[in-house]
Design a protein around this motif. Sequence first.
Motif, short mmCIF file in Angstrom:
data_model
loop_
_atom_site.label_atom_id
_atom_site.label_comp_id
_atom_site.label_asym_id
_atom_site.label_seq_id
_atom_site.Cartn_x
_atom_site.Cartn_y
_atom_site.Cartn_z
N VAL A 3 0.72 -1.19 0.06
CA VAL A 3 -0.07 0.09 0.08
C VAL A 3 0.94 1.25 -0.14
O VAL A 3 2.09 1.06 0.18
N HIS A 4 0.35 2.34 -0.26
CA HIS A 4 0.99 3.67 -0.33
C HIS A 4 1.48 4.08 1.19
O HIS A 4 0.69 3.96 2.18
N PRO A 5 2.73 4.67 1.31
CA PRO A 5 3.17 5.13 2.71
C PRO A 5 2.10 6.10 3.27
O PRO A 5 1.72 6.28 4.43
N LEU A 6 1.55 7.06 2.26
CA LEU A 6 0.87 8.30 2.52
C LEU A 6 -0.59 7.37 3.37
O LEU A 6 -1.29 8.04 4.15
N LYS A 15 0.87 7.84 12.95
CA LYS A 15 1.46 9.00 12.28
C LYS A 15 2.83 9.50 12.99
O LYS A 15 3.58 10.41 12.46
N SER A 16 3.21 9.19 14.10
CA SER A 16 4.32 9.46 14.82
C SER A 16 5.76 8.75 14.43
O SER A 16 6.63 8.96 14.67
N LEU A 17 5.49 7.67 13.35
CA LEU A 17 6.57 7.04 12.68
C LEU A 17 7.26 7.81 11.83
O LEU A 17 6.61 8.33 10.88
N PRO A 18 8.65 7.60 11.87
CA PRO A 18 9.38 8.25 10.64
C PRO A 18 9.16 7.89 9.42
O PRO A 18 8.53 6.82 9.21
N ALA A 19 9.36 8.66 8.21
CA ALA A 19 8.83 8.38 6.91
C ALA A 19 9.70 6.96 6.42
O ALA A 19 9.03 6.17 5.96
N ASP A 20 10.65 6.50 6.66
CA ASP A 20 11.73 5.52 6.23
C ASP A 20 10.85 4.31 6.91
O ASP A 20 10.82 3.25 6.15
N VAL A 21 10.43 4.45 8.06
CA VAL A 21 9.68 3.15 8.81
C VAL A 21 8.50 2.94 8.16
O VAL A 21 8.24 1.96 7.96
N GLU A 23 7.35 3.59 5.16
CA GLU A 23 7.98 3.28 3.78
C GLU A 23 7.84 1.82 3.83
O GLU A 23 7.55 0.86 3.12
N ARG A 24 8.71 1.33 4.90
CA ARG A 24 8.93 -0.20 5.19
C ARG A 24 7.73 -0.94 5.29
O ARG A 24 7.44 -2.01 4.77
N LEU A 25 6.98 -0.31 6.45
CA LEU A 25 5.75 -1.06 6.80
C LEU A 25 4.64 -1.09 5.51
O LEU A 25 4.11 -2.00 5.39
N ALA A 26 4.69 -0.08 4.88
CA ALA A 26 3.71 0.11 3.69
C ALA A 26 4.15 -0.95 2.50
O ALA A 26 3.33 -1.74 1.84
N GLY A 27 5.45 -1.34 2.33
CA GLY A 27 5.90 -2.27 1.42
C GLY A 27 5.35 -3.54 1.69
O GLY A 27 5.41 -4.66 1.03
N GLN A 28 5.18 -3.87 3.14
CA GLN A 28 5.01 -5.28 3.62
C GLN A 28 3.50 -5.32 3.88
O GLN A 28 3.00 -6.37 4.18
N ALA A 29 2.62 -4.21 3.74
CA ALA A 29 1.26 -4.14 3.99
C ALA A 29 0.51 -4.79 3.02
O ALA A 29 0.90 -4.86 1.68
N SER A 30 -0.78 -5.00 3.08
CA SER A 30 -1.74 -5.47 2.12
C SER A 30 -2.87 -4.84 2.17
O SER A 30 -3.55 -4.45 3.55
N SER A 31 -3.92 -4.81 1.19
CA SER A 31 -5.17 -4.09 1.39
C SER A 31 -6.09 -5.21 0.76
O SER A 31 -5.93 -5.66 -0.45
N GLN A 32 -7.24 -5.08 1.42
CA GLN A 32 -8.39 -6.00 0.98
C GLN A 32 -9.86 -5.34 1.20
O GLN A 32 -9.80 -4.71 2.16
N SER A 33 -10.72 -5.71 0.19
CA SER A 33 -12.10 -5.20 0.15
C SER A 33 -13.20 -6.21 0.89
O SER A 33 -12.96 -7.35 0.41
N PHE A 34 -14.19 -5.93 1.55
CA PHE A 34 -15.02 -6.90 2.13
C PHE A 34 -16.57 -6.30 1.62
O PHE A 34 -16.79 -5.20 2.04
N ALA A 35 -17.25 -7.29 1.29
CA ALA A 35 -18.49 -6.79 0.92
C ALA A 35 -19.39 -6.60 2.40
O ALA A 35 -18.89 -7.23 3.45
N LYS A 36 -20.53 -6.15 2.42
CA LYS A 36 -21.31 -6.09 3.44
C LYS A 36 -21.78 -7.41 4.20
O LYS A 36 -21.87 -8.59 3.54
N ARG A 37 -21.67 -7.57 5.78
CA ARG A 37 -21.87 -8.84 6.09
C ARG A 37 -20.89 -9.98 6.06
O ARG A 37 -20.96 -11.20 6.23
#
Lengths: 227, 227
Positions: A3-6, A15-21, A23-37
Amino acid sequence: MAVHPLLLQQFPLLKSLPADVLERLAGQASSQSFAKREVVLPKSTAPRHLCLLVNGRLQAIDFTLDGREVGLYFIDPGDYFAELALIDGQPQPELVISNSVSQVVFVPAAEVRPLLFSTPAMAEALCRRLAQRVRVQVTHRQILGLTNPLQRICAHLELLTLGGDGQRRIVKAPTHQEIAIMVSLTRETVTRTFQVLQTRGVLTRDGEDLVVDSARMSDLASGGTSD
Amino acid sequence: MAVHPLLLQQFPLLKSLPADVLERLAGQASSQSFAKREVVLPKSTAPRHLCLLVNGRLQAIDFTLDGREVGLYFIDPGDYFAELALIDGQPQPELVISNSVSQVVFVPAAEVRPLLFSTPAMAEALCRRLAQRVRVQVTHRQILGLTNPLQRICAHLELLTLGGDGQRRIVKAPTHQEIAIMVSLTRETVTRTFQVLQTRGVLTRDGEDLVVDSARMSDLASGGTSD
């Protein structure tokens, strides 16, 4: 899928994490959509991610030992969940479902856990959140102990109104069905009680919100007649 | 009146602090003795100290909205309490009383609070404690939702047996009266239920402890007949 670091930076917890951290978290994160219920997190498995809600609305749900569904709390955009398992590695104590179409970001626990305890602002935020959960559960237990349905619903509505004096507002009020689950009553009982409260002017609907006459609501919640 | 730094160092929460910090905290801490059934912390005031139990036994107690007393949890030597108020500055949500003669150390919140969030080992310990409180409350709420007294008492005894397999032990078992408060039943009902459980061999007293046949206890807790 990263996902995007922003996107991560928008969450108050991170929000208190430094930009480089970030960025690293964002590189390892994933995003998923869920339908209702849809089930976002099943109960009794230990999730290996910190979960953050981007948009939509989720609800944590549990079941009584004899099988009745009990709604516990809502999760709104900007909020995070699955923090208990992140802390102690134990299974998730409740089910999380989507109440509307929702987008969730998953950050691997192994990456975010050490940051939580070594970043004082994050440690404090997490402790405040957990303290709040303990306090809400204390109040919720008191409410479920009330045998009179009108009193129980009024006590719950009182819990949902935060801050302010005199007239208070429940923003994006839960539906009758959602309240029914929260207080272990039927939807019909909640609807009937709402009609009584609206006729008596204790409760007024304003778009998606509810406006509460908090003095009279509080009186009803403590067993008074509010006349 | 200050306490000795070695006394503070005995508490698992504080043991990771350097000697000079412990000495400073000890210089500002105070110690107080409480008789049996004395109020250690009143409800609804915001305590300005982290409280640590040196010896004795305390119990946190709350009241239902219609006035019944509900026991929440025990505090044993080495343990700390009043951490919620320390975190969020809000009032204490429950009353803490002494179940036996007890000695409590009070460390000023203003001194210890910054250390909690800036010392990763303390932040993690505090988060684990709060997560544990949330989990116990989830289980406790499920137990109070059971309408059958036998089932409710068995579910509570199951909660008190920790670790091990097959036969489990409740060390320094609470009295019938203490259990009665915990599960919102009368002392008489607890005594009668204990007689049934002991006659059937599900529960055996061993000095101050209780030995539990956990398979059969678990079956009774889930509504079975355990025959």
